[in-house]
Design a protein around this motif. Structure first.
Motif, PDB file in Angstrom:
ATOM      1  N   UNK C 212       0.968  -1.321  -0.180  1.00  0.00           N
ATOM      2  CA  UNK C 212       0.046   0.212   0.008  1.00  0.00           C
ATOM      3  C   UNK C 212       0.868   1.302   0.129  1.00  0.00           C
ATOM      4  N   UNK C 213       0.265   2.394  -0.465  1.00  0.00           N
ATOM      5  CA  UNK C 213       1.211   3.603  -0.603  1.00  0.00           C
ATOM      6  C   UNK C 213       2.008   4.091   0.558  1.00  0.00           C
ATOM      7  N   UNK C 214       1.216   4.158   1.535  1.00  0.00           N
ATOM      8  CA  UNK C 214       1.932   4.736   2.848  1.00  0.00           C
ATOM      9  C   UNK C 214       3.045   3.842   3.173  1.00  0.00           C
ATOM     10  N   UNK C 215       3.118   2.425   3.046  1.00  0.00           N
ATOM     11  CA  UNK C 215       4.222   1.590   3.476  1.00  0.00           C
ATOM     12  C   UNK C 215       5.219   1.936   2.324  1.00  0.00           C
ATOM     13  N   UNK C 216       4.928   1.893   1.049  1.00  0.00           N
ATOM     14  CA  UNK C 216       5.669   2.098   0.082  1.00  0.00           C
ATOM     15  C   UNK C 216       6.635   3.133   0.246  1.00  0.00           C
ATOM     16  N   UNK C 217       6.115   4.439   0.485  1.00  0.00           N
ATOM     17  CA  UNK C 217       6.862   5.597   0.885  1.00  0.00           C
ATOM     18  C   UNK C 217       7.771   5.421   1.839  1.00  0.00           C
ATOM     19  N   UNK C 218       7.198   4.918   2.914  1.00  0.00           N
ATOM     20  CA  UNK C 218       8.224   4.749   4.113  1.00  0.00           C
ATOM     21  C   UNK C 218       9.164   3.883   3.827  1.00  0.00           C
ATOM     22  N   UNK C 219       9.065   2.691   3.210  1.00  0.00           N
ATOM     23  CA  UNK C 219       9.952   1.644   2.841  1.00  0.00           C
ATOM     24  C   UNK C 219      11.078   2.324   1.946  1.00  0.00           C
ATOM     25  N   UNK C 220      10.675   2.852   0.892  1.00  0.00           N
ATOM     26  CA  UNK C 220      11.668   3.436   0.015  1.00  0.00           C
ATOM     27  C   UNK C 220      12.425   4.592   0.621  1.00  0.00           C
ATOM     28  N   UNK C 221      11.682   5.560   1.398  1.00  0.00           N
ATOM     29  CA  UNK C 221      12.528   6.462   2.037  1.00  0.00           C
ATOM     30  C   UNK C 221      13.373   6.115   2.873  1.00  0.00           C
ATOM     31  N   UNK C 222      13.183   5.139   3.547  1.00  0.00           N
ATOM     32  CA  UNK C 222      14.296   4.704   4.828  1.00  0.00           C
ATOM     33  C   UNK C 222      14.996   3.796   4.100  1.00  0.00           C
ATOM     34  N   UNK C 223      14.831   3.097   2.836  1.00  0.00           N
ATOM     35  CA  UNK C 223      15.969   2.214   2.496  1.00  0.00           C
ATOM     36  C   UNK C 223      17.162   3.056   1.654  1.00  0.00           C
ATOM     37  N   UNK C 224      16.716   4.241   1.123  1.00  0.00           N
ATOM     38  CA  UNK C 224      17.487   5.042   0.632  1.00  0.00           C
ATOM     39  C   UNK C 224      18.349   5.764   1.651  1.00  0.00           C
ATOM     40  N   UNK C 225      17.487   6.062   2.958  1.00  0.00           N
ATOM     41  CA  UNK C 225      18.404   6.694   4.035  1.00  0.00           C
ATOM     42  C   UNK C 225      19.401   5.815   4.579  1.00  0.00           C
ATOM     43  N   UNK C 226      18.858   4.669   4.856  1.00  0.00           N
ATOM     44  CA  UNK C 226      19.959   3.711   5.457  1.00  0.00           C
ATOM     45  C   UNK C 226      21.006   3.203   4.328  1.00  0.00           C
ATOM     46  N   UNK C 227      20.661   3.019   3.059  1.00  0.00           N
ATOM     47  CA  UNK C 227      21.959   3.084   2.024  1.00  0.00           C
ATOM     48  C   UNK C 227      22.839   4.102   1.988  1.00  0.00           C
ATOM     49  N   UNK C 228      22.324   5.224   2.263  1.00  0.00           N
ATOM     50  CA  UNK C 228      22.967   6.515   2.122  1.00  0.00           C
ATOM     51  C   UNK C 228      23.779   6.492   3.581  1.00  0.00           C
ATOM     52  N   UNK C 229      23.455   6.068   4.670  1.00  0.00           N
ATOM     53  CA  UNK C 229      24.289   6.179   5.878  1.00  0.00           C
ATOM     54  C   UNK C 229      25.436   5.319   5.786  1.00  0.00           C
ATOM     55  N   UNK C 230      25.187   4.226   5.194  1.00  0.00           N
ATOM     56  CA  UNK C 230      26.061   2.807   4.955  1.00  0.00           C
ATOM     57  C   UNK C 230      27.094   3.235   3.860  1.00  0.00           C
ATOM     58  N   UNK C 231      26.411   4.056   2.846  1.00  0.00           N
ATOM     59  CA  UNK C 231      27.356   4.580   1.743  1.00  0.00           C
ATOM     60  C   UNK C 231      28.575   5.593   2.223  1.00  0.00           C
ATOM     61  N   UNK C 232      28.102   6.190   3.431  1.00  0.00           N
ATOM     62  CA  UNK C 232      29.213   7.367   3.788  1.00  0.00           C
ATOM     63  C   UNK C 232      30.246   6.786   4.385  1.00  0.00           C
ATOM     64  N   UNK C 233      30.173   5.610   4.855  1.00  0.00           N
ATOM     65  CA  UNK C 233      31.299   4.996   5.519  1.00  0.00           C
ATOM     66  C   UNK C 233      32.439   4.545   4.457  1.00  0.00           C
ATOM     67  N   UNK C 234      33.503   5.159   4.520  1.00  0.00           N
ATOM     68  CA  UNK C 234      34.454   4.886   3.677  1.00  0.00           C
ATOM     69  C   UNK C 234      34.319   5.752   2.481  1.00  0.00           C
ATOM     70  N   UNK C 235      33.300   6.490   1.984  1.00  0.00           N
ATOM     71  CA  UNK C 235      33.234   7.105   0.889  1.00  0.00           C
ATOM     72  C   UNK C 235      34.175   8.221   0.771  1.00  0.00           C
ATOM     73  N   UNK C 236      34.838   8.801  -0.169  1.00  0.00           N
ATOM     74  CA  UNK C 236      35.995   9.876  -0.272  1.00  0.00           C
ATOM     75  C   UNK C 236      35.288  11.021  -0.821  1.00  0.00           C
ATOM     76  N   UNK C 237      34.098  10.985  -1.108  1.00  0.00           N
ATOM     77  CA  UNK C 237      33.525  12.089  -1.780  1.00  0.00           C
ATOM     78  C   UNK C 237      32.191  11.998  -2.356  1.00  0.00           C
ATOM     79  N   UNK C 238      31.380  12.832  -2.994  1.00  0.00           N
ATOM     80  CA  UNK C 238      30.002  12.459  -3.245  1.00  0.00           C
ATOM     81  C   UNK C 238      30.051  11.484  -4.395  1.00  0.00           C
ATOM     82  N   UNK C 239      30.907  11.326  -5.227  1.00  0.00           N
ATOM     83  CA  UNK C 239      30.799  10.378  -6.457  1.00  0.00           C
ATOM     84  C   UNK C 239      31.086   8.843  -6.007  1.00  0.00           C
TER      85      UNK C 239
END
Lengths: 274, 274, 274
Positions: C212-239
């Motif tokens: 359902x739409x509410x779950x879809x928005x929460x799941x996608x937003x959180x997935x991008x957020x957690x992937x971003x948090x993990x990506x920041x570990x060890x990244x040397x810059x934005x690319x």
């Protein structure tokens, strides 16, 4: 030279503080790298190229990039009104005449655009020769001419249209028609990154939002060059190089930029045979 | 087989020496990866797709790629004149019929284009079945059919139109209608890279500029496969895999390519029921 | 909250099993990242935006993304018929109103589209304020308004059009007009990735194909957020961060997602002044 290095560093500091919006009427092949490079240096890219909208955005933009790499129907329709709007708003704009001289639609378009006096023209040697109406061995986005072969053409375009011309190559050349600056900076792998030249065009526009055109062209060219030199350390090939390039656009400091300008730049007064 | 491996290696050597210009009328989603892959192997990409210009560029191009992934207004207008210009100039061209069979505009366009005898058709099993007029379970860019399910269709298209057909899948199939070559090479993550198939189409065109179509298809398919195998070592996910893929397109040597063709290729004479 | 976390995890499991086709009428600047992000989470992207084809594809699509970042001629011609086809087929669709409020062509288009009741609207604070007809300091793709400044507008749009509204920012806000969910997840470098917001829009569509739409928005937003948090570990810059972001979209597990939703989400019942 010291003055130029300090001006470049100051411009980078101002760019990161001001986060100017850079409007891009640009090449579909390289939009993503252009946008990512602009974000990396602290600018805010906007790619609106729809007739009606492009002219609106000029009002809030700090600078405008016009890159003719893929002149599609919307770009063909809105580029001239947008440039006119930029001129009216005194918004600095940069012309990147991709593959001009080889392909006729963009060659005619570029001839009209350069006559509208962009703040900076950024191209390779073949493209700059073509803008001056000189023959070239160019076959599109390749620079088949060396930078030195475009020196006279660059000075001529700069004087005729009151613009700064930046010629990219192994050694970059920047001229306002009175001075010529040669920048020995960069790395050969920059020629293997799709859109490295386009990204440089975007960065010249970003710098032009906060400083004068000659400094903008020198600062942007040197920043891309030093980021490329740093990216080459540890890169395993052209794609990991491209990733590291954008990372270093973000992390290179104003002081690093000043030091690299100081070491790389050679400035001369233009001597033109009468 | 040894002959095929040697021919592939020789083609890669020639490609890097000749740096042919590869003109691309291609997919907006994947232009950047196509261009970057072409630069990585030593070719020079040019994406001019504007009516009037596209035909001009054929004159200086070594090969032409026609990828139907996003047939926008300019591409729809200029693809047929450009193909005609290529035929007139004897410039080899490659057809990548993305999502043909599912979507009607490109299906009609592809039917006309394949009748103009491209040097190579590069697609997945569903697309090649559709080109032969066979039903498919395809739903766009996915290959929902296995390569074997497209074998008869591939032979039929190759014979009818005098073209080489390359079907991408877990095991690739390349046929000129008389021989069929199966290539057991690659990595599953290639299916997670946006535009890996499009990049392969571009590389087939690049090789077609310097060698015969069958060798071009085998060399390009194997090069992408071996680069994918190498990229998988140390990649943390599909995006770091994609970066390493392009790096390895650049660093894989002709000898490495020959060895991988030798190990991966199985060649048969085509037996067709009368 | 536990229910929301479990629903998000279950949706990710279903998404990877069902591999829904997500049709994208999207932004030319960011198509590649949108497609790569969809592939990374297990969906199958298709970017057909040609009049005639776009409506056809809706029939096999599990969800539709409409992103107004670069409304070119084909998109302007086919977006409304495609949305009508989606409504007829009961295919959920997501509206990403990029730069609405600043630029007039897309602002008028978005006003008509939101009235057709998308399953989810995904935007930044400035864009959501503009959809509700409120003034904004926005200047394009930037969010110059904080998420809280768009809270009333988000609730209003959600109630008026029967849609879920997801506002991206330092803390994301998702509302269906009755509940509001705040998600404290993500990393500042997400604002330096060209198309991170567009990729989120695509992922919301992918999730909407299976939940359902509410779950879809929460799941996608959180997935991008957690992937971003993990990506920041060890990244040397934005690319390098952007590369790692997509890697982590692929490798983050349903359990990891559930745990992050549980920690990050705060749910309230909407109180609206009469």
């Amino acid at each position: 030279m010291l003055a130029l290095a300090e001006a470049a560093a100051e411009a980078l500091t101002q760019l990161r503080a001001a986060t100017p919006l850079v409007q891009c009427l640009t090449n579909e092949v390289t939009t993503n790298l252009v946008a990512s490079s602009l974000l990396a240096v602290g600018a805010s890219p906007a790619m609106a190229a729809v007739p009606g909208e492009a002219e609106e955005l000029v009002g809030v933009a700090g600078a405008l990039l016009v890159n003719l790499g893929t002149p599609g129907p919307d770009q063909r329709a809105c580029v001239e009104p947008t440039v006119a709007a930029a001129a009216g708003a005194r918004t600095p704009w940069v012309l990147d005449p991709v593959a001009v001289g080889v392909l006729s639609v963009r060659t005619r378009l570029a001839a009209r655009l350069v006559a509208a006096s962009p703040a900076v023209v950024r191209g390779n040697a073949s493209e700059v020769r073509a803008l001056a109406g000189r023959a070239s061995a160019g076959r599109g986005v390749d620079a088949t001419d060396a930078v030195d072969a475009a020196r006279d053409a660059a000075v001529e375009v700069a004087r005729r249209h009151g613009t700064v011309v930046a010629v990219s190559g192994a050694v970059d050349l920047v001229t306002d028609g009175r001075h010529e600056v040669r920048l020995a900076v960069g790395h050969p792998w920059l020629t293997l990154v799709t859109g490295a030249g386009c990204a440089l065009g975007g960065l010249v526009a970003a710098f032009a939002a906060v400083t004068e055109p000659l400094v903008a062209a020198v600062a942007a060219s040197t920043l891309v060059g030093v980021a490329g030199e740093r990216a080459a350390v540890g890169a395993a090939g052209p794609a990991s190089f491209a990733v590291a390039l954008v990372d270093h656009l973000h992390t290179t400091s104003p002081d690093d930029l000043a030091r690299r300008v100081l070491a790389a730049a050679r400035v001369q007064t233009v001597q033109v045979a009468a």
